[in-house]
Design an enzyme around this catalytic site. Structure first.
Site, PDB file in Angstrom:
ATOM      1  N   ASP A   1      -0.835  11.274   1.715  1.00  0.00           N
ATOM      2  CA  ASP A   1       0.264  11.066   2.254  1.00  0.00           C
ATOM      3  C   ASP A   1       1.227  11.867   1.717  1.00  0.00           C
ATOM      4  O   ASP A   1       1.155  12.365   0.760  1.00  0.00           O
ATOM      5  CB  ASP A   1       0.827   9.461   1.923  1.00  0.00           C
TER       6      ASP A   1
ATOM      7  N   LYS B   1       4.631  12.823   6.889  1.00  0.00           N
ATOM      8  CA  LYS B   1       5.664  13.399   7.393  1.00  0.00           C
ATOM      9  C   LYS B   1       6.147  14.396   6.419  1.00  0.00           C
ATOM     10  O   LYS B   1       6.337  13.985   5.205  1.00  0.00           O
ATOM     11  CB  LYS B   1       6.695  12.309   7.656  1.00  0.00           C
TER      12      LYS B   1
ATOM     13  N   MET C   1      12.358   1.812   1.125  1.00  0.00           N
ATOM     14  CA  MET C   1      12.735   2.466   2.304  1.00  0.00           C
ATOM     15  C   MET C   1      14.489   1.982   2.760  1.00  0.00           C
ATOM     16  O   MET C   1      14.668   1.658   3.990  1.00  0.00           O
ATOM     17  CB  MET C   1      11.871   2.223   3.527  1.00  0.00           C
TER      18      MET C   1
HETATM   19  N1  SAH Z   1       3.050   1.875  -1.059  1.00  0.00           N
HETATM   20  C1  SAH Z   1       4.370   2.428  -1.527  1.00  0.00           C
HETATM   21  C2  SAH Z   1       5.505   2.228  -0.803  1.00  0.00           C
HETATM   22  C3  SAH Z   1       5.384   2.876   0.489  1.00  0.00           C
HETATM   23  S1  SAH Z   1       6.707   2.796   1.535  1.00  0.00           S
HETATM   24  C4  SAH Z   1       4.331   1.679  -3.137  1.00  0.00           C
HETATM   25  O1  SAH Z   1       3.728   0.559  -3.278  1.00  0.00           O
HETATM   26  O2  SAH Z   1       5.009   2.209  -3.783  1.00  0.00           O
HETATM   27  C5  SAH Z   1       7.748   4.094   0.951  1.00  0.00           C
HETATM   28  C6  SAH Z   1       8.874   3.705   0.191  1.00  0.00           C
HETATM   29  O3  SAH Z   1       8.439   3.271  -1.144  1.00  0.00           O
HETATM   30  C7  SAH Z   1       9.957   4.582   0.027  1.00  0.00           C
HETATM   31  O4  SAH Z   1      10.981   4.865   0.874  1.00  0.00           O
HETATM   32  C8  SAH Z   1      10.639   4.344  -1.285  1.00  0.00           C
HETATM   33  O5  SAH Z   1      11.330   3.107  -1.131  1.00  0.00           O
HETATM   34  C9  SAH Z   1       9.370   3.705  -2.200  1.00  0.00           C
HETATM   35  N2  SAH Z   1       8.954   4.830  -3.037  1.00  0.00           N
HETATM   36  C10 SAH Z   1       7.746   5.270  -3.033  1.00  0.00           C
HETATM   37  N3  SAH Z   1       7.676   6.403  -3.857  1.00  0.00           N
HETATM   38  C11 SAH Z   1       8.910   6.312  -4.669  1.00  0.00           C
HETATM   39  C12 SAH Z   1       9.409   7.013  -5.862  1.00  0.00           C
HETATM   40  N4  SAH Z   1       8.649   7.757  -6.547  1.00  0.00           N
HETATM   41  N5  SAH Z   1      10.828   6.941  -6.269  1.00  0.00           N
HETATM   42  C13 SAH Z   1      11.498   5.700  -5.543  1.00  0.00           C
HETATM   43  N6  SAH Z   1      11.049   5.116  -4.698  1.00  0.00           N
HETATM   44  C14 SAH Z   1       9.765   5.468  -3.977  1.00  0.00           C
END
Ligand code: SAH
Length: 283
Positions: free
Chosen positions: A50, A71, A186
């Site tokens: 992803d 995306k 998000m």
């Molecule tokens: N499965 C992922 C979440 C996916 S949804 C997890 O467990 O972290 C995508 C959201 O995750 C983003 O919009 C943001 O809110 C958060 N996110 C993922 N990576 C991030 C990062 N490095 N820094 C801040 N937010 C992050």
């Protein structure tokens, strides 16, 4: 870099042809991968990843075919169903498939749906959890997601629903009353509506908020603000996703636990930001 880390002696599982391993890659910093993830990267011959998976992690699998399923550059994202079916196809072709997802695959990542499709098609799978951004990302900003002086519960919530609009199906009133710390994934796009909903449900306008963007990556940025100014400050500072929003007094702990700031030579601002007057060791 590929071989600089050897796995400790252990009966590491073998990624067999025709299997899919659904694996969390953590929030960014490659050091936050699990050993199972590293073991998977060493064996996979097809990696479906992803947008949120840090490119440095893919360097650990130089030989594998890398298939991008996210995306980027404004292009529409691959449809969820297409991604799941692609995994089935690859497995049926006898590939050793690694499905690599940002953070933890089962936290707001549709990992559950992908796993379901694999099971429905009789594909064998293994799940490898990862460090979720809402926990590990906050830790890199010096924010403990629970702290005895702050909260006995924490709510993880998504900032938008399936259609991509502001999450009308979420009962913000209940969250507002029931959770001292709210961690929003998000949430950047709909920050104004979320703040409004929480304020409308009686949350304190001055409640501390931290927004951590690009957490654990070299471009990590942290905005410290308060609930009533959160949306304006996000817009003003042009903070971009991916970002985690943390609402609650846990955000104050950054004042003493900003370990990256301290490494950079700053002095802690307040050693007792919660105002309890008792250092942890007395508790
Ligand atoms: N499965 C992922 C979440 C996916 S949804 C997890 O467990 O972290 C995508 C959201 O995750 C983003 O919009 C943001 O809110 C958060 N996110 C993922 N990576 C991030 C990062 N490095 N820094 C801040 N937010 C992050």
């Amino acid at each position: 870099m590929t071989d600089s880390i050897s796995l400790p002696a252990h009966h590491w599982p073998i990624l067999e042809p025709g299997w899919v391993w659904l694996c969390g890659a953590g929030p960014g910093d490659p050091g936050l991968l699990t050993l199972h993830a590293l073991n998977a990267l060493r064996q996979a011959d097809a990696i479906v990843y992803d947008a949120l998976v840090d490119e440095r992690i893919l360097d650990w699998a130089p030989e594998a075919e890398k298939i991008y399923a996210g995306k980027r550059g404004g292009k529409p994202s691959a449809k969820q169903r297409d991604i799941s079916l692609r995994l089935v196809e690859l497995a049926r072709a006898g590939r050793r498939v690694l499905r690599l997802k940002g953070g933890d695959p089962f936290v707001f990542g549709r990992g559950g749906e992908e796993a379901q499709t694999l099971v429905q098609h009789g594909v064998q799978l293994r799940i490898i959890p990862g460090i979720s951004a809402g926990i590990g990302g906050l830790a890199y900003a010096g924010i403990p997601v629970t702290h005895r002086d702050v909260n006995q519960s924490v709510t993880f919530v998504t900032g938008h629903d399936q259609s991509g609009s502001a999450p009308s199906s979420i009962d913000w009133g209940a969250i507002s009353r029931g959770s001292q710390v709210i961690v929003i994934y998000m949430g950047i796009k709909h920050a104004a509506q979320i703040a409004q909903a929480l304020l409308g449900a009686g949350r304190d306008p001055a409640e501390p908020v931290a927004v951590v963007a690009g957490a654990t990556t070299p471009s990590q940025k942290v905005l410290e603000t308060r609930l009533d100014r959160m949306a304006g400050d996000i817009a003003h500072t042009r903070l971009e996703p991916p970002a985690i929003i943390c609402i609650g007094r846990a955000a104050l702990m950054r004042q003493v636990l900003d370990w990256q700031g301290q490494i950079a030579g700053e002095t802690p601002r307040d050693l007792d930001p919660l105002g309890r007057g008792r250092p942890a060791e007395q508790g």
